[in-house]
Motif scaffolding. Structure first.
Motif: not given
Length: 271
Positions: A132-133, A139-145, A125-127
């Motif tokens: 520019g997304l 997305g990172f937060w939701l994926t981890m949860i 998600f950093a990439g």
């Protein structure tokens, strides 16, 4: 404990699994996750001992002791632990299983969550964020949860299935399993103690060799050749004795260790 008819359902185990999110809420330096652990399993305990208030109190007190494991692996432990209570297994046997699973699952959970999923998803998600997304951080937060919730649910289900199947097929050997788990638990805790407790003797003396050359001899080096990590082991045993036998509090122990550490370091006895 006497054998009893199980009263917990799959819904109860699911409820305990979801309550594992509260594990860290009661964190303190006296029992670490002990208070949180009791809070997580308390509704299930109330159902098991619905008509036995004295036993409920006894079992609640048993589970407020020191505990420290990975929150995402906790449902596996609580499910097995409660399954043993629900089937009337001995409280000490259940405790041995609970304590033995603490260390190994802490290491596995930390590796998966902190050194596996977090670096993997953060890289992805950093990439995307650099491209520019704008949704990438969310997305990172939701994926981890979602990932960690999936692990919790899976661990809770596996603990429930394994706990009930082991009890039904190996009920006569639970004591032996408990003893084996106790040995594993003590081994893990002993290894952690001598690894994380740092203490070395700083006393040295000079001696003259036959050749006339002077050599400095360290007491710590001699002790390491006799028994490595002897001093950390002694400190751990003394602290354990003060807690177990003399009921010292964490703050009293910290005051003693700070005083001894500063005083002995000042005089060069410890380094």
């Amino acid at each position: 404990m006497e054998s009893r008819k199980p009263v917990l359902t799959a819904k109860d185990y699911l409820n305990v699994t979801l309550r594992s999110y509260y594990l860290q809420n009661g964190f303190n330096y006296n029992s670490y996750q002990g208070t949180g652990y009791l809070f997580v399993i308390f509704p299930a305990l109330k159902k098991i001992f619905k008509n036995e208030p004295e036993k409920l109190k006894e079992f609640a007190m048993e589970n407020i002791e020191f505990y420290n494991t990975n929150p995402h692996m906790l449902p596996f432990i609580t499910s097995m632990h409660l399954a043993m209570y629900d089937h009337g297994e001995d409280v000490e046997d259940a405790r041995s299983i609970k304590m033995a699973l603490m260390g190994p699952l802490a290491g596995i959970g930390d590796s998966i969550a902190q050194f596996g999923l977090a670096p993997l998803f953060s890289t992805i998600f950093a990439g995307l964020a650099m491209d520019g997304l704008s949704f990438a951080p969310m997305g990172f937060w939701l994926t981890m949860i979602i990932s960690l919730l999936t692990i919790k649910l899976l661990m809770g289900h596996l603990g429930y299935k394994l706990g009930t199947s082991v009890i039904s097929t190996l009920s006569e050997k639970i004591g032996q399993i408990s003893n084996a788990a106790n040995i594993v638990g003590v081994t893990v805790i002993s290894a952690l103690a001598v690894t994380f407790v740092k203490a070395k003797i700083g006393i040295q003396y000079a001696t003259t060799l036959a050749s006339g050359e002077e050599q400095v001899v360290s007491i710590q080096t001699i002790l390491d050749k006799i028994l490595p990590n002897m001093l950390p082991a002694i400190i751990t045993i003394v602290v354990f004795t003060l807690v177990k036998k003399y009921k010292w509090s964490t703050y009293k122990l910290l005051a003693l260790l700070f005083a001894l550490g500063i005083g002995l370091s000042y005089f060069g006895i410890l380094v």
